[in-house]
Design a protein around this motif. Structure first.
Motif, mmCIF file in Angstrom:
data_model
loop_
_atom_site.group_PDB
_atom_site.id
_atom_site.type_symbol
_atom_site.label_atom_id
_atom_site.label_comp_id
_atom_site.label_asym_id
_atom_site.label_seq_id
_atom_site.Cartn_x
_atom_site.Cartn_y
_atom_site.Cartn_z
ATOM 1 N N GLU A 2 -0.441 -8.895 13.620
ATOM 2 C CA GLU A 2 0.502 -9.271 12.564
ATOM 3 C C GLU A 2 0.021 -8.823 11.182
ATOM 4 O OE1 GLU A 2 2.804 -13.468 11.533
ATOM 5 O OE2 GLU A 2 0.857 -13.453 12.528
ATOM 6 N N PRO A 3 0.786 -7.985 10.478
ATOM 7 C CA PRO A 3 0.391 -7.581 9.121
ATOM 8 C C PRO A 3 0.544 -8.747 8.140
ATOM 9 C CG PRO A 3 2.091 -6.132 10.045
ATOM 10 C CD PRO A 3 2.025 -7.342 10.911
ATOM 11 N N ILE A 4 -0.188 -8.654 7.037
ATOM 12 C CA ILE A 4 -0.080 -9.646 5.964
ATOM 13 C C ILE A 4 0.330 -8.937 4.683
ATOM 14 C CG2 ILE A 4 -1.272 -11.437 4.633
ATOM 15 C CD1 ILE A 4 -3.321 -11.654 6.860
ATOM 16 N N VAL A 5 1.312 -9.503 3.989
ATOM 17 C CA VAL A 5 1.691 -9.047 2.661
ATOM 18 C C VAL A 5 1.230 -10.093 1.656
ATOM 19 C CG1 VAL A 5 3.594 -8.491 1.099
ATOM 20 C CG2 VAL A 5 3.658 -7.692 3.474
ATOM 21 N N LEU A 6 0.423 -9.669 0.692
ATOM 22 C CA LEU A 6 -0.114 -10.552 -0.346
ATOM 23 C C LEU A 6 0.518 -10.192 -1.682
ATOM 24 C CD1 LEU A 6 -3.895 -10.253 0.619
ATOM 25 C CD2 LEU A 6 -2.353 -12.142 1.206
ATOM 26 N N ILE A 7 1.028 -11.190 -2.393
ATOM 27 C CA ILE A 7 1.632 -10.941 -3.701
ATOM 28 C C ILE A 7 0.793 -11.657 -4.760
ATOM 29 C CG2 ILE A 7 3.742 -10.942 -5.058
ATOM 30 C CD1 ILE A 7 5.315 -11.396 -2.508
ATOM 31 N N PRO A 28 -3.594 -5.134 9.372
ATOM 32 C CA PRO A 28 -3.008 -4.430 8.229
ATOM 33 C C PRO A 28 -2.697 -5.403 7.087
ATOM 34 C CG PRO A 28 -1.876 -3.867 10.286
ATOM 35 C CD PRO A 28 -2.763 -5.031 10.591
ATOM 36 N N ILE A 29 -3.036 -4.986 5.868
ATOM 37 C CA ILE A 29 -2.764 -5.803 4.686
ATOM 38 C C ILE A 29 -2.102 -4.930 3.629
ATOM 39 C CG2 ILE A 29 -3.786 -7.099 2.768
ATOM 40 C CD1 ILE A 29 -5.960 -8.041 4.640
ATOM 41 N N LEU A 30 -1.019 -5.438 3.062
ATOM 42 C CA LEU A 30 -0.363 -4.794 1.937
ATOM 43 C C LEU A 30 -0.431 -5.729 0.747
ATOM 44 C CD1 LEU A 30 1.552 -2.665 0.575
ATOM 45 C CD2 LEU A 30 3.459 -4.022 1.492
ATOM 46 N N VAL A 31 -1.011 -5.254 -0.357
ATOM 47 C CA VAL A 31 -0.974 -6.021 -1.612
ATOM 48 C C VAL A 31 0.183 -5.473 -2.433
ATOM 49 C CG1 VAL A 31 -2.217 -6.727 -3.678
ATOM 50 C CG2 VAL A 31 -3.461 -6.398 -1.528
ATOM 51 N N ALA A 32 1.146 -6.325 -2.697
ATOM 52 C CA ALA A 32 2.380 -5.897 -3.343
ATOM 53 C C ALA A 32 2.145 -5.481 -4.790
ATOM 54 C CB ALA A 32 3.410 -7.023 -3.291
ATOM 55 N N VAL A 47 9.184 -5.063 -2.808
ATOM 56 C CA VAL A 47 8.178 -5.434 -1.807
ATOM 57 C C VAL A 47 8.736 -5.216 -0.400
ATOM 58 C CG1 VAL A 47 6.812 -7.337 -0.850
ATOM 59 C CG2 VAL A 47 7.029 -7.086 -3.335
ATOM 60 N N LEU A 48 9.958 -5.657 -0.185
ATOM 61 C CA LEU A 48 10.578 -5.506 1.125
ATOM 62 C C LEU A 48 10.742 -4.036 1.509
ATOM 63 C CD1 LEU A 48 13.228 -8.342 0.876
ATOM 64 C CD2 LEU A 48 11.415 -8.191 2.609
ATOM 65 N N ASP A 49 11.005 -3.196 0.540
ATOM 66 C CA ASP A 49 11.155 -1.765 0.817
ATOM 67 C C ASP A 49 9.873 -1.158 1.376
ATOM 68 O OD1 ASP A 49 13.780 -1.719 0.005
ATOM 69 O OD2 ASP A 49 13.347 -0.931 -2.004
ATOM 70 N N LYS A 50 8.734 -1.698 0.956
ATOM 71 C CA LYS A 50 7.436 -1.131 1.357
ATOM 72 C C LYS A 50 6.777 -1.895 2.500
ATOM 73 C CE LYS A 50 6.490 0.669 -3.300
ATOM 74 N NZ LYS A 50 7.817 0.309 -3.854
ATOM 75 N N ALA A 51 7.266 -3.079 2.801
ATOM 76 C CA ALA A 51 6.617 -3.947 3.785
ATOM 77 C C ALA A 51 6.972 -3.536 5.212
ATOM 78 C CB ALA A 51 7.038 -5.395 3.542
ATOM 79 N N PHE A 55 6.200 -9.530 8.998
ATOM 80 C CA PHE A 55 4.895 -9.734 8.364
ATOM 81 C C PHE A 55 4.697 -11.189 7.971
ATOM 82 C CE2 PHE A 55 8.105 -8.401 5.323
ATOM 83 C CZ PHE A 55 8.011 -9.341 4.310
ATOM 84 N N ALA A 56 3.427 -11.581 7.876
ATOM 85 C CA ALA A 56 3.053 -12.847 7.258
ATOM 86 C C ALA A 56 3.032 -12.638 5.749
ATOM 87 C CB ALA A 56 1.679 -13.282 7.756
ATOM 88 N N LEU A 57 3.485 -13.632 5.002
ATOM 89 C CA LEU A 57 3.688 -13.479 3.555
ATOM 90 C C LEU A 57 2.945 -14.563 2.799
ATOM 91 C CD1 LEU A 57 5.201 -12.183 1.129
ATOM 92 C CD2 LEU A 57 7.118 -13.713 1.669
#
Length: 236
Positions: A2-7, A28-32, A47-51, A55-57
């Motif tokens: 499960e990827p994580i998106v961090l804002i 996988p981790i994406l920092v917005a 953020v949604l366009d790139k996520a 994902f976990a948010l």
């Protein structure tokens, strides 16, 4: 996995989550990037366009405002939610006026003093003289810069009251706050917890607004429990 998106929050970069990024290096981790737009909705859509598709948010402070907007726009894409040191309410008139003063100061007299003025509110009172932590916070602010600060502040001023939509959240949700957070105090975290059925509330002791940096071990352990959960937390 499960990827994580961090804002991040206002004037914060991926450094805000450095301890957690290290702890979750197996996924996988994406920092917005929340610096390009001056509305919470526009930031959320970018953020949604790139996520990833799912994902976990997790969002802290301003990042929480964006996370709650994402939950309104595309809740089906979020597998779990962490709202840290944030607030579901819209800006008060007093808060807006203070923010507008900082915008004017930045435009008319420069940005240099602004991070120094904000720092005491970002941390627990017992860390007001912590020069190491202060240097990290100032470095993040410098990297963010004045133009992005103004856009972020305008977005915060214009945010919606998220309380009416919190009851629609059904994914596993963690609400976390430092016990010494003066910007988004524990009472506001409890309010969100009460609106989100089955959410977990965690209050971190001796910790202010930037909990991920002030109490990295406690926050990371809380997030590990959150990312490992398979269903809604049991209400407390």
């Amino acid at each position: 996995m499960e990827p994580i998106v961090l804002i991040p929050g206002l004037l914060c970069t991926e450094t805000l989550y450095a301890p957690q990024i290290s702890a979750f290096s197996d996924r996988p981790i994406l920092v917005a990037d929340h610096r390009q737009h001056n509305s919470i909705e526009a930031i959320a859509r970018s953020v949604l366009d790139k996520a990833p598709d799912a994902f976990a948010l997790a969002g802290l402070s301003m990042g929480g405002y964006v996370a709650m907007e994402i939950m309104r726009i595309a809740p089906q894409r979020v597998t779990r939610l962490a709202l840290m040191d944030t607030n579901a309410r819209a800006d008060t008139q007093e808060q807006t006026e203070r923010r507008q003063v900082l915008i004017r100061m930045t435009r008319e007299r420069g940005f240099n003093k602004v991070p120094h003025l904000l720092y005491p509110g970002f941390v627990h009172a017992n860390r007001a003289a912590d020069e190491n932590l202060k240097s990290v916070v100032l470095e993040m602010a410098e990297e963010t810069g004045p133009d992005a600060f103004i856009r972020q502040t305008e977005a915060i001023i214009g945010r919606l009251d998220s309380r009416p939509s919190l009851g629609d959240i059904t994914c596993p949700t963690l609400v976390l706050v430092g016990d010494g957070d003066t910007l988004t105090p524990p009472d506001l975290a409890r309010e969100m917890h009460e609106h989100i059925s089955g959410s977990e509330l965690m209050v971190i002791p001796d910790c202010g607004h930037l909990s991920t940096l002030e109490a990295p071990n406690a926050v990371t352990e809380a997030l590990k429990a959150w990312i490992g959960s398979t269903s809604q937390f049991s209400p407390r």
